[in-house]
Design an enzyme around this catalytic site. Structure first.
Site, short mmCIF file in Angstrom:
data_model
loop_
_atom_site.label_atom_id
_atom_site.label_comp_id
_atom_site.label_asym_id
_atom_site.label_seq_id
_atom_site.Cartn_x
_atom_site.Cartn_y
_atom_site.Cartn_z
N CYS A 4 58.32 31.39 6.31
CA CYS A 4 57.55 32.08 5.27
C CYS A 4 58.42 32.29 4.04
O CYS A 4 59.51 32.86 4.12
CB CYS A 4 57.04 33.42 5.80
SG CYS A 4 56.38 34.48 4.51
N CYS A 7 59.23 35.99 3.33
CA CYS A 7 60.20 36.52 4.31
C CYS A 7 61.61 36.06 3.93
O CYS A 7 62.58 36.83 4.05
CB CYS A 7 59.86 36.05 5.72
SG CYS A 7 58.46 36.93 6.46
N ASP A 30 57.37 37.73 -10.49
CA ASP A 30 56.67 36.48 -10.15
C ASP A 30 57.32 35.32 -10.90
O ASP A 30 57.67 35.43 -12.08
CB ASP A 30 55.19 36.60 -10.53
CG ASP A 30 54.35 35.52 -9.89
OD1 ASP A 30 53.55 35.84 -8.99
OD2 ASP A 30 54.49 34.34 -10.28
N HIS A 46 56.00 41.01 8.18
CA HIS A 46 55.11 39.88 7.86
C HIS A 46 53.70 40.12 8.39
O HIS A 46 53.49 40.23 9.59
CB HIS A 46 55.65 38.56 8.42
CG HIS A 46 54.75 37.41 8.09
ND1 HIS A 46 54.95 36.60 7.01
CD2 HIS A 46 53.61 36.98 8.68
CE1 HIS A 46 53.99 35.70 6.93
NE2 HIS A 46 53.15 35.91 7.95
N ASN A 86 45.27 38.66 -3.55
CA ASN A 86 44.41 37.54 -3.18
C ASN A 86 44.39 37.41 -1.67
O ASN A 86 45.44 37.53 -1.02
CB ASN A 86 44.92 36.25 -3.83
CG ASN A 86 44.78 36.30 -5.34
OD1 ASN A 86 43.78 36.76 -5.87
ND2 ASN A 86 45.81 35.84 -6.06
N HIS A 97 51.66 35.78 2.91
CA HIS A 97 52.43 36.99 3.27
C HIS A 97 51.88 38.07 2.34
O HIS A 97 51.89 37.88 1.11
CB HIS A 97 53.93 36.75 3.05
CG HIS A 97 54.80 37.92 3.41
ND1 HIS A 97 55.92 37.79 4.22
CD2 HIS A 97 54.75 39.22 3.07
CE1 HIS A 97 56.51 38.97 4.35
NE2 HIS A 97 55.81 39.87 3.65
N HIS A 99 50.91 40.47 -0.30
CA HIS A 99 51.55 40.84 -1.55
C HIS A 99 50.53 41.33 -2.55
O HIS A 99 49.36 40.90 -2.53
CB HIS A 99 52.36 39.67 -2.14
CG HIS A 99 51.58 38.43 -2.36
ND1 HIS A 99 51.24 37.56 -1.34
CD2 HIS A 99 51.03 37.90 -3.48
CE1 HIS A 99 50.54 36.55 -1.83
NE2 HIS A 99 50.40 36.74 -3.14
N HIS A 101 49.99 41.83 -6.68
CA HIS A 101 50.43 41.51 -8.03
C HIS A 101 50.26 42.75 -8.90
O HIS A 101 49.17 43.33 -8.93
CB HIS A 101 49.57 40.40 -8.65
CG HIS A 101 49.59 39.10 -7.91
ND1 HIS A 101 50.27 37.99 -8.36
CD2 HIS A 101 48.98 38.71 -6.75
CE1 HIS A 101 50.07 36.98 -7.53
NE2 HIS A 101 49.30 37.39 -6.54
P1 DGP Z 1 49.06 34.22 -4.59
O1 DGP Z 1 48.46 33.06 -5.30
O2 DGP Z 1 48.23 35.50 -4.77
O3 DGP Z 1 49.35 33.92 -3.14
O4 DGP Z 1 50.41 34.54 -5.31
C1 DGP Z 1 51.62 33.96 -4.99
C2 DGP Z 1 52.53 34.18 -6.16
O5 DGP Z 1 53.85 33.92 -5.73
C3 DGP Z 1 52.28 33.27 -7.36
O6 DGP Z 1 51.86 34.05 -8.48
C4 DGP Z 1 53.61 32.61 -7.65
C5 DGP Z 1 54.58 33.41 -6.82
N1 DGP Z 1 55.68 32.64 -6.26
C6 DGP Z 1 55.57 31.50 -5.50
N2 DGP Z 1 56.78 31.07 -5.14
C7 DGP Z 1 57.68 31.96 -5.66
C8 DGP Z 1 59.10 32.03 -5.62
O7 DGP Z 1 59.80 31.22 -5.01
N3 DGP Z 1 59.67 33.08 -6.28
C9 DGP Z 1 58.91 34.01 -6.97
N4 DGP Z 1 59.58 34.98 -7.60
N5 DGP Z 1 57.57 33.96 -7.01
C10 DGP Z 1 56.97 32.95 -6.37
#
Ligand code: DGP
Length: 113
Positions: A4, A7, A30, A46, A86, A97, A99, A101
């Site tokens: 993950c 994680c 992000d 997780h 989401n 996982h 989260h 925003h």
């Molecule tokens: P969602 O689409 O709601 O599952 O959001 C996932 C978010 O995670 C997306 O806005 C981009 C962010 N994201 C994906 N990979 C990484 C990463 O490696 N580092 C960071 N900081 N954010 C990431």
């Protein structure tokens, strides 16, 4: 969870721009910000998404909500901000996982979707 992304970020195996951390949650910027402030708050334990969040302890769930308020203050979001989670395919969840925003630093659209 072994494979993950979030994680691995929590474990420090993948670098992230940390914003906040406590016993139950970790927050970082992000990688593809959609607002001047775009922070992700993730549970340290997780679970896939909010549908599975009942598996978390009450302490963990409360900590996430408290963390959102603390981060908003830390990031100077006194004028307001939006919190989005989401869940599943129709919501375009891309990382499985839990989260949240935090989006702020500009006027949000009136329509949420
Ligand atoms: P969602 O689409 O709601 O599952 O959001 C996932 C978010 O995670 C997306 O806005 C981009 C962010 N994201 C994906 N990979 C990484 C990463 O490696 N580092 C960071 N900081 N954010 C990431």
């Amino acid at each position: 969870m072994a494979d993950c992304l979030f994680c691995k970020i929590i474990a420090g195996e993948i670098p992230s721009a940390k914003v906040y951390e406590d016993e139950y949650c970790y927050a970082f910027r992000d990688i593809h910000p959609q607002a001047p402030v775009h922070v992700l708050v993730v549970s340290k334990e997780h679970v896939a998404n909010v549908k599975e969040a009942a598996a978390l302890s009450d302490a963990s769930l409360a900590a996430i909500i408290r963390a959102i308020g603390k981060i908003a203050q830390q990031e100077n979001l006194a004028e307001g901000f939006r919190v989005v989670t989401n869940c599943g395919k129709n919501a375009c969840q891309s990382v499985n996982h839990l989260h949240f925003h935090i989006l702020g630093g500009r006027q949000m659209a009136d329509q949420m979707a």
